[in-house]
Design a protein around this motif. Sequence first.
Motif, PDB file in Angstrom:
ATOM      1  N   SER A  85       0.737  -1.080   0.086  1.00 26.51           N
ATOM      2  CA  SER A  85      -0.358   0.098  -0.191  1.00 26.51           C
ATOM      3  C   SER A  85       0.754   1.296   0.043  1.00 26.51           C
ATOM      4  CB  SER A  85      -0.926   0.186   0.848  1.00 26.51           C
ATOM      5  OG  SER A  85      -2.000  -1.208   1.131  1.00 26.51           O
ATOM      6  N   THR A 107      -7.184 -18.278  -7.171  1.00 29.75           N
ATOM      7  CA  THR A 107      -7.962 -17.535  -7.214  1.00 29.75           C
ATOM      8  C   THR A 107      -8.823 -17.019  -6.366  1.00 29.75           C
ATOM      9  OG1 THR A 107      -9.214 -18.819  -8.590  1.00 29.75           O
ATOM     10  CG2 THR A 107      -8.087 -16.498 -10.059  1.00 29.75           C
ATOM     11  N   ASP A 115      -5.203 -14.301  -0.774  1.00 29.55           N
ATOM     12  CA  ASP A 115      -6.157 -12.079  -0.426  1.00 29.55           C
ATOM     13  C   ASP A 115      -4.892 -11.666  -0.264  1.00 29.55           C
ATOM     14  OD1 ASP A 115      -8.105 -14.526   0.043  1.00 29.55           O
ATOM     15  OD2 ASP A 115      -7.877 -14.357   2.191  1.00 29.55           O
ATOM     16  N   ARG A 118      -4.053 -10.608  -3.631  1.00 26.25           N
ATOM     17  CA  ARG A 118      -5.963  -9.552  -3.899  1.00 26.25           C
ATOM     18  C   ARG A 118      -5.563  -7.923  -3.639  1.00 26.25           C
ATOM     19  NH1 ARG A 118      -4.496 -12.608  -7.445  1.00 26.25           N
ATOM     20  NH2 ARG A 118      -5.533 -14.283  -8.251  1.00 26.25           N
ATOM     21  N   ALA A 119      -6.149  -7.793  -2.176  1.00 28.70           N
ATOM     22  CA  ALA A 119      -5.561  -6.300  -1.394  1.00 28.70           C
ATOM     23  C   ALA A 119      -4.858  -5.579  -1.968  1.00 28.70           C
ATOM     24  CB  ALA A 119      -5.274  -6.874  -0.347  1.00 28.70           C
ATOM     25  N   THR A 120      -3.591  -6.488  -2.275  1.00 26.97           N
ATOM     26  CA  THR A 120      -2.723  -5.138  -3.675  1.00 26.97           C
ATOM     27  C   THR A 120      -3.225  -4.365  -5.052  1.00 26.97           C
ATOM     28  OG1 THR A 120      -0.661  -6.262  -2.001  1.00 26.97           O
ATOM     29  CG2 THR A 120      -0.151  -4.537  -4.135  1.00 26.97           C
ATOM     30  N   GLU A 121      -3.961  -5.790  -5.740  1.00 32.16           N
ATOM     31  CA  GLU A 121      -4.458  -5.348  -6.856  1.00 32.16           C
ATOM     32  C   GLU A 121      -5.418  -4.600  -6.920  1.00 32.16           C
ATOM     33  OE1 GLU A 121      -5.567  -8.748  -8.992  1.00 32.16           O
ATOM     34  OE2 GLU A 121      -3.666  -9.958  -9.325  1.00 32.16           O
ATOM     35  N   ARG A 122      -6.548  -4.686  -5.202  1.00 30.54           N
ATOM     36  CA  ARG A 122      -7.452  -3.412  -5.222  1.00 30.54           C
ATOM     37  C   ARG A 122      -7.311  -2.362  -4.698  1.00 30.54           C
ATOM     38  NH1 ARG A 122      -9.510  -8.009  -2.154  1.00 30.54           N
ATOM     39  NH2 ARG A 122      -8.558  -7.504  -0.849  1.00 30.54           N
ATOM     40  N   GLU A 123      -6.021  -2.557  -3.954  1.00 32.77           N
ATOM     41  CA  GLU A 123      -5.328  -0.558  -3.924  1.00 32.77           C
ATOM     42  C   GLU A 123      -4.468  -0.475  -5.613  1.00 32.77           C
ATOM     43  OE1 GLU A 123      -4.328   1.231  -1.155  1.00 32.77           O
ATOM     44  OE2 GLU A 123      -4.877  -0.476   0.607  1.00 32.77           O
ATOM     45  N   GLU A 125      -5.728  -0.543  -8.347  1.00 32.81           N
ATOM     46  CA  GLU A 125      -7.149  -0.414  -8.694  1.00 32.81           C
ATOM     47  C   GLU A 125      -7.678   0.721  -8.871  1.00 32.81           C
ATOM     48  OE1 GLU A 125      -8.588  -4.705 -10.720  1.00 32.81           O
ATOM     49  OE2 GLU A 125      -9.443  -3.958  -8.868  1.00 32.81           O
ATOM     50  N   ALA A 126      -8.273   0.584  -7.166  1.00 33.80           N
ATOM     51  CA  ALA A 126      -8.307   2.030  -6.681  1.00 33.80           C
ATOM     52  C   ALA A 126      -7.065   3.172  -6.913  1.00 33.80           C
ATOM     53  CB  ALA A 126      -8.002   1.979  -5.066  1.00 33.80           C
ATOM     54  N   ASP A 198      -4.203  -2.066 -17.727  1.00 32.36           N
ATOM     55  CA  ASP A 198      -5.378  -2.241 -17.198  1.00 32.36           C
ATOM     56  C   ASP A 198      -6.016  -4.047 -17.730  1.00 32.36           C
ATOM     57  OD1 ASP A 198      -5.461   0.006 -16.132  1.00 32.36           O
ATOM     58  OD2 ASP A 198      -6.400   1.098 -17.636  1.00 32.36           O
TER      59      ASP A 198
END
Length: 301
Positions: A85, A107, A115, A118-123, A125-126, A198
């Motif tokens: 993050s 996945t 987990d 995926r949390a890093t990927e969401r960061e 993307e955001a 992307d």
Amino acid sequence: MLVVTGATGRLGRIVVERLLERVPADRIAVVVRDRERAAGLAGRGVTVRIADYNEPGTLARAFAPGDRALLISGNDLERNVAQHSAVVAAARTAGVASLAYTGILSTAAGFALVDMHRATEREIEASGLPYTFLRNGWYTENYTVRLPQVLAEGVLVGNAGPGDRIATATREDYALAAAVVMADLEQDPDGAGAAHLDRAYDLSGDTAWSFAEFAAEAGRQAGTPVRYEQLTAAAYRDVLTGAGVPEPMARLFTDTDDSIARGELARTTGDLSRLTGRPTTPLAETVEQAVAAVRARAAAR
């Protein structure tokens, strides 16, 4: 500038070497904690930037506007999400042009390593940054590194079934894919480079193998019988911790075998060989190299 974090680690070092075959050294920067460990790269014309995932204040000097960055995931299982993050925030603040990230193929929610990634990927993307997710499957070296003990005892243990399959590739394979993506972003940003943005690549070996097959191949290469023994997850964890493996890492290994048993690491997507332009390294070749290394060490004693 192409920026590679974690560049003196086992994967990052190979990524930089493959980049140097494709991109001029003065277009590459590495982010490391220890300048001395990157002295060889500096001597070849690579820019060295000093920063630490655990010290967010240092990350401001890791990136510059317009950089195309590769975040190589850290190996601290308890602090990875916070570390990543901080890197993402620094990259966004600096105004990098894109951010690539080395994650994991599986996945399945509830698998701790998945987990975290995926949390890093969401960061990412955001953050709004253009991204490329390089979801690496398991490394073949995660198994060949065990060969000294496996060959000495004649047994490979785990909690996946002997016939459960996994499509591994080598660090060299995954590093080459990352280097190809980063070089494309630098050299052809509106063509091949733009095609990487992307999107996520699910990277795995071309051929899945079973643990019984691995044991048989190791035995064949070494000229000694090797078998695979399936344990319960609890028993396997006890074996690992008894051998000095830290508890968090032991849980990771047993979780991984559970994931393998569910077929989550057996997918042969073809993405890896398509990116690199060549087949992934066969299991037999990696085992052969590892057995030769075991013999060389034994001969040197």
